[in-house]
Design a protein around this motif. Structure first.
Motif: not given
Length: 636
Positions: A274-278, A302-312, A315-319
């Motif tokens: 979650i982005k929070a710049g200077a 729900n650790p097994a759902g971590f990937a899905e949670l990250a996709k949604k 805010e890191d477009p690279g990952s």
């Protein structure tokens, strides 16, 4: 965040241009002032102010380092070639000339102008954001340092840039130039080859004697001076064969150096950012942190759902598209707060919210690899080899001074040194320059220089101990000196006969070709001429370069036209030019031709103006500097 370099490739390339162009950017007006203050030996000068050897060496080191980074697998000899050294000095001279113009003509870029360029140039857009410091850090620059370099580059470009833009060649002139360059000609030709006449030629002794008396001919057979030498070599690598290593020493080394035999640990993690710049307000940062905390709670449910949670949510477009996966990485690859958190986790664990310069992270450690110690049996041979090398190096160091003293103090023979250090006395015949296939000490320019020293040739004493290579000392003694001489005809008769046949057959081929050319010019038939072929500079076909050049330069205002070409390899070509054709449109279209012509014209204009500046500022390179550079070229 983690595909940062990929995202900013274009910008980083631009920064590289700022850092290294025109070849390596001048240190600026301040640098120009420094070089005017003097220094060590001058290798060049601009307006009476010298460029020193130390400045040249420093510029060369910078250039070599850049070349190594760009081509790490290239032969290191290329980096220190006379050509590279000369180019570096020429570029350094160019920079100093442009700097002098900037100083004398007050070509200053004001702070306001610089600010406007940074604000409006699209290539510099990322430098207007919070990531500017990190982008510049990738190139080892600070913001102030970058702005200074940018100012210097703009000032220097302001000298030659307007000249390049003043070149206004038209498409018509480009067309004429490319038509002349790429014109095609249809022709037929007949080849008179020396080899076809050689079988009919058998020289008599009188022919060879007369031929060999010609100084130009006999000079080709001159035997260069040489020396028959004896030499002994003290070599650390060779000493390894006489060194033994105990099993206890090998085991002890392994125990004391286990870290060397342990593979680096790498970890694989996924994260939600979650982005929070200077530049964010405190309130917005608090909202971002609260969002990260909520996502952490959800991930732990729900650790097994971590990937899905990250996709949604990430805010890191690279990952984010990969479920937050960052693949394997080692220490030093990530920012410190992130790295510390990852290396504190166990596989499958999820971190607390971690704050970095980029914002708030929720991290899951998904895998790890490496960190294991290689078994003793798999590294035993490697350790033995290293210990032998160390012991041999120690023995070499201890023996080196004694070896030098021995060959000097007992200089009338190499036998005392050979017996004392158990070295073989080797023999060879050498010349002043190493033979192309020479290896080891016999390829050493230092050794050959010592062998052909006047004292060595006259008194036939041992040379001093010469470092012919890494951890390698050699001493040689001249046994016999052979002066340069022209051998008697009897010694080289076979070779002289072959040369005579070659010269006579080439002359016969040329004579026959010239006779045939004269026949064609008087209207003779085309018997013997080959099938029509179309040639151009872009498509020479089977024509040798020398023949192609003469054919394309021949006057074709009246057809058919004829040309005779002594190719130089014992062949003579008789050519009949039947048609002149326009350039092949497939080679280059009019638009590209105009663009290339414009670039060439601009380059020529800049080169011409730069030469005027060189003359005006009395910019010269000392001949002795270039001579020394040429002399440093490898001889093998």
């Amino acid at each position: 965040m983690f595909d940062f370099v990929r995202k900013h490739t274009r910008l980083l390339q631009f920064l590289l241009l700022i850092v290294i162009l025109p070849s390596f950017v001048l240190v600026g007006v301040e640098g120009y002032s420094r070089f005017m203050e003097g220094g060590n030996t001058a290798v060049a000068s601009v307006d009476g102010h010298k460029i020193t050897q130390s400045e040249w060496d420093a510029a060369l080191r910078q250039q070599v380092e850049r070349m190594r980074q760009q081509a790490p697998t290239m032969d290191p000899k290329v980096f220190d070639s006379p050509e590279v050294r000369k180019d570096v000095l020429e570029n350094l001279l160019r920079e100093r000339v442009l700097a002098a113009v900037v100083t004398d003509e007050h070509r200053n870029i004001t702070d306001a102008q610089l600010e406007e360029i940074v604000r409006t140039d699209p290539q510099l857009a990322p430098l207007r954001g919070p990531e500017a410091k990190q982008i510049l850090a990738q190139q080892g620059l600070t913001v102030d340092g970058f702005l200074q370099r940018l100012r210097q580059e703009l000032q220097m470009n302001g000298v030659l840039g307007p000249i390049a833009q003043s070149a206004l060649p038209t498409q018509a002139s480009a067309g004429l130039a490319f038509d002349a360059l790429l014109q095609q000609r249809e022709l037929r030709f007949q080849n008179f080859a020396a080899k076809d006449f050689a079988a009919t030629l058998t020289p008599k002794d009188a022919d060879l004697e007369a031929y060999y008396k010609d100084p130009k001919v006999s000079a080709k057979f001159q035997l260069p001076e040489s020396a028959d030498i004896e030499y002994v070599v003290l070599d650390a690598a060779a000493l390894q064969g006489g060194v033994t290593v105990s099993a206890d020493d090998v085991q002890k080394f392994y125990e004391q150096n286990k870290a060397r035999f342990t593979s680096d640990e790498e970890r694989r993690a996924s994260h939600i950012l979650i982005k929070a710049g200077a530049d964010m307000s405190a309130a917005d940062k608090a909202k971002a942190k609260a969002k990260a905390e909520a996502l952490l709670a959800e991930a732990r449910k729900n650790p097994a759902g971590f990937a899905e949670l990250a996709k949604k949510n990430s805010e890191d477009p690279g990952s984010a598209a990969n479920g937050g996966d960052l693949d394997f990485f080692g220490k030093g690859a990530m920012v410190k707060p992130f790295e510390d958190a990852v290396y504190a986790l166990k596989k499958g664990e999820i971190s607390n919210v971690v704050q970095s310069d980029f914002g708030y992270h929720v991290i899951m450690l998904t895998d790890l690899r490496g960190g294991q110690v290689r078994p003793f049996e798999t590294v035993k041979g490697e350790i033995e080899s290293e210990l032998r090398k160390q012991l041999a190096q120690k023995r070499y160091t201890e023996m080196a001074e004694d070896f030098g003293n021995t060959v000097y103090e007992q200089s009338d023979s190499l036998k005392p040194a050979a017996d004392k250090f158990k070295l073989a006395i080797q023999k060879a015949t050498v010349r002043r320059k190493a033979a192309p296939d020479a290896t080891g000490p016999l390829a050493s320019a230092k050794l050959l220089e010592a062998v052909f020293d006047a004292d060595s040739l006259k008194n036939k004493r041992n040379t001093s101990a010469i470092e012919a290579g890494g951890n390698q000392l050699v001493s040689a003694r001249v046994v016999a000196y052979n002066a340069a001489r022209v051998p008697a005809l009897a010694e080289v008769k076979a070779a002289v006969a072959a040369a005579w046949v070659q010269d006579q057959s080439a002359a016969a081929a040329k004579k026959a070709g010239e006779t045939r050319l004269a026949e064609l010019q008087k209207g003779g038939d085309a018997k013997g001429l080959g099938e029509p072929v179309t040639v151009s500079r872009a498509k020479p076909g089977v024509l040798p370069q020398k023949a192609l050049d003469q054919v394309l330069r021949a006057d074709a205002s009246k057809l058919p036209a004829y040309a005779g070409v002594d190719v130089g390899d014992g062949s003579y070509l008789v050519v009949k030019i039947e048609k002149v054709l326009p350039r092949d449109p497939a080679l280059i279209d009019p638009k590209r031709a105009a663009e290339q012509y414009a670039r060439a014209w601009s380059a020529a204009e800049m080169a011409g103006y730069y030469n005027v500046l060189k003359s005006e500022y009395k910019a010269t390179i000392k001949p002795s500097a270039l001579a020394a550079t040429a002399a440093s070229a490898p001889t093998n």
